[in-house]
Design a protein around this motif. Structure first.
Motif, mmCIF file in Angstrom:
data_model
loop_
_atom_site.group_PDB
_atom_site.id
_atom_site.type_symbol
_atom_site.label_atom_id
_atom_site.label_comp_id
_atom_site.label_asym_id
_atom_site.label_seq_id
_atom_site.Cartn_x
_atom_site.Cartn_y
_atom_site.Cartn_z
ATOM 1 N N VAL A 129 0.753 -1.302 -0.058
ATOM 2 C CA VAL A 129 -0.050 -0.072 0.013
ATOM 3 C C VAL A 129 0.833 1.287 -0.015
ATOM 4 C CG1 VAL A 129 -2.065 -1.342 1.113
ATOM 5 C CG2 VAL A 129 0.003 0.030 2.505
ATOM 6 N N HIS A 131 0.440 5.604 0.388
ATOM 7 C CA HIS A 131 -0.363 7.029 0.737
ATOM 8 C C HIS A 131 -1.063 7.445 -0.629
ATOM 9 C CE1 HIS A 131 -1.245 11.150 1.629
ATOM 10 N NE2 HIS A 131 -1.375 10.814 2.711
ATOM 11 N N PRO A 132 -2.306 7.751 -0.219
ATOM 12 C CA PRO A 132 -3.047 8.276 -1.575
ATOM 13 C C PRO A 132 -2.257 9.214 -2.474
ATOM 14 C CG PRO A 132 -4.603 8.050 0.486
ATOM 15 C CD PRO A 132 -2.977 8.189 0.881
ATOM 16 N N LYS A 137 0.624 6.033 -9.406
ATOM 17 C CA LYS A 137 -0.740 5.398 -9.175
ATOM 18 C C LYS A 137 -0.974 4.079 -9.173
ATOM 19 C CE LYS A 137 -1.762 9.761 -8.212
ATOM 20 N NZ LYS A 137 -2.051 10.071 -6.814
ATOM 21 N N THR A 138 -0.172 3.199 -10.080
ATOM 22 C CA THR A 138 -0.185 1.927 -10.285
ATOM 23 C C THR A 138 1.017 1.287 -9.870
ATOM 24 O OG1 THR A 138 0.993 2.065 -12.577
ATOM 25 C CG2 THR A 138 -1.297 2.360 -12.339
ATOM 26 N N CYS A 201 5.059 4.322 2.026
ATOM 27 C CA CYS A 201 4.445 2.633 1.593
ATOM 28 C C CYS A 201 4.941 1.825 2.880
ATOM 29 C CB CYS A 201 4.986 2.572 0.406
ATOM 30 S SG CYS A 201 6.732 2.081 0.513
ATOM 31 N N ILE A 213 -7.953 0.261 3.451
ATOM 32 C CA ILE A 213 -7.718 0.304 2.071
ATOM 33 C C ILE A 213 -9.266 0.526 1.511
ATOM 34 C CG2 ILE A 213 -7.651 -1.325 -0.013
ATOM 35 C CD1 ILE A 213 -5.460 -2.944 1.628
ATOM 36 N N GLN A 214 -10.037 -0.132 1.998
ATOM 37 C CA GLN A 214 -11.619 0.037 1.553
ATOM 38 C C GLN A 214 -12.012 1.632 1.711
ATOM 39 O OE1 GLN A 214 -13.358 -2.969 3.609
ATOM 40 N NE2 GLN A 214 -13.297 -4.450 2.171
ATOM 41 N N GLY A 216 -10.088 4.262 1.640
ATOM 42 C CA GLY A 216 -9.240 5.057 0.605
ATOM 43 C C GLY A 216 -8.269 5.737 1.433
ATOM 44 N N ARG A 219 -3.841 3.610 -0.531
ATOM 45 C CA ARG A 219 -4.286 2.907 -1.958
ATOM 46 C C ARG A 219 -3.514 1.452 -1.967
ATOM 47 N NH1 ARG A 219 -2.953 6.736 -4.552
ATOM 48 N NH2 ARG A 219 -0.713 6.305 -5.724
ATOM 49 N N LEU A 221 -1.544 -1.259 -3.836
ATOM 50 C CA LEU A 221 -1.133 -1.439 -5.391
ATOM 51 C C LEU A 221 -0.950 -3.062 -5.830
ATOM 52 C CD1 LEU A 221 1.838 0.751 -5.243
ATOM 53 C CD2 LEU A 221 -0.551 1.298 -6.188
ATOM 54 N N LEU A 235 -7.934 -6.076 -7.107
ATOM 55 C CA LEU A 235 -6.501 -5.943 -6.629
ATOM 56 C C LEU A 235 -5.706 -6.945 -7.209
ATOM 57 C CD1 LEU A 235 -4.441 -4.123 -4.953
ATOM 58 C CD2 LEU A 235 -4.690 -5.570 -2.987
#
Length: 323
Positions: A129, A131-132, A137-138, A201, A213-214, A216, A219, A221, A235
């Motif tokens: 995971v 931070h948002p 982003k991927t 991370c 995670i759910q 938000g 995030r 990966l 995921l």
């Protein structure tokens, strides 16, 4: 019953329940050692499973005894030295079963020789995971960023030698990336700093990670399981993303001191396997993203020793030591 008839029935498995009943075990409460503080995932799961096991064990109380400290070695040593009468057992995870014999130059017990392996409960994968607001982003972008900025990316973990720490060390080996470890004193502060953006991370276990995670707050990966998990169906696994031989699980099971009578091990193992079908336990494990692993004591032992060999290589390559 004639002796030859009893032998024939025992061979067919028919006499086993009668033979076990004659032992009178258990005749008093059972102490269930949890080598972590109260309120954590291991503690909550132990209480749920032990409650479901109680009706299967003469309705004897099963009392959880939290003995945290020394990377689970305090609780493990207590159980290794306990009388092998079936009245002291413990929840054991990666630390006791696979990590600590490689992380410490000396242990007060042998994971292979000083315990009776009773049965596994299950395992839950860890998710990578960020931070948002992290720029990648991927997963593909994350890996590219890490490789392009060696030593500039930090990751959090609950502490040196934790599954989360070693999961990232395995990831670094498999991907050729250089990410700096920031150890914390527990999963909660590590996760808080990732959510707050102080550290970008980490690998996060699903019991703690699913809600954030759910919601938000972080995030996800990738997931370190062999297959995608039902709770996060979109995921992808690390293997799907091209990172081979990278499964990362935290697993748990029940141990007793070496020398437990075979009939006691059989009763406890049967009670575990039945408890794993209890609706309350099933829901708890689903909430945690945990995969049940009913099976035999031998299967539990073989799995634990295989994990020890696997993670011993990772620990040696990373040069991680706790003493």
């Amino acid at each position: 019953m004639q002796r030859r008839d009893f032998i024939a029935l025992a061979a067919a498995g028919i006499a086993a329940p009668w033979a076990r009943a004659q032992t009178g075990w258990p005749a008093q409460q059972i102490r269930w050692v949890v080598p972590y503080p109260a309120g954590g995932g291991t503690d909550v799961l132990a209480r749920a499973i032990s409650e479901a096991m109680r009706p299967l064990l003469n309705q004897q109380p099963i009392v959880v005894d939290n003995r945290p400290g020394a990377a689970t070695n305090i609780g493990a040593e207590l159980v290794a030295r306990a009388k092998p009468d079936g009245y002291t057992v413990m929840s054991a995870d990666n630390a006791v079963l696979a990590f600590n014999e490689h992380l410490f130059s000396k242990l007060p017990f042998s994971p292979e020789k000083d315990f009776s392996y009773i049965g596994a409960f299950g395992r839950f994968p860890l998710a990578l995971v960020v931070h948002p607001d992290f720029p990648a982003k991927t997963f593909k972008d994350f890996l590219a960023w890490a490789r392009a900025n060696p030593g500039k990316l930090n990751y959090a973990s609950p502490g040196n030698g934790s599954p989360h720490h070693l999961a990232m060390e395995l990831f670094k080996t498999r991907t050729g990336s250089f990410i700096t470890h920031i150890p914390y004193r527990g999963a909660a502060p590590a996760m808080q700093d990732v959510m707050g953006g102080q550290v970008p991370c980490m690998f996060l276990d699903l019991p703690a990670g699913l809600p954030v995670i759910q919601s938000g707050k972080v995030r996800a990966l990738a997931i370190g399981s062999a297959r995608r998990v039902a709770q996060l169906p979109d995921l992808p696994t690390l293997a799907e993303l091209g990172v081979k031989d990278s499964e990362v699980y935290a697993f748990q099971g029940l141990l007793g001191p070496a020398g437990l009578p075979a009939d006691v091990v059989t009763q406890l193992n049967g009670a575990i396997n039945q408890a794993l079908r209890d609706p309350g336990v099933v829901k708890r494990m689903q909430d945690y993203g945990m995969e049940a692993q009913p099976g035999t004591p031998r299967q539990f032992l073989d799995m634990a020793r295989a994990e020890s060999r696997r993670w011993g290589q990772v620990i040696k390559a990373a040069g991680v030591k706790l003493d």
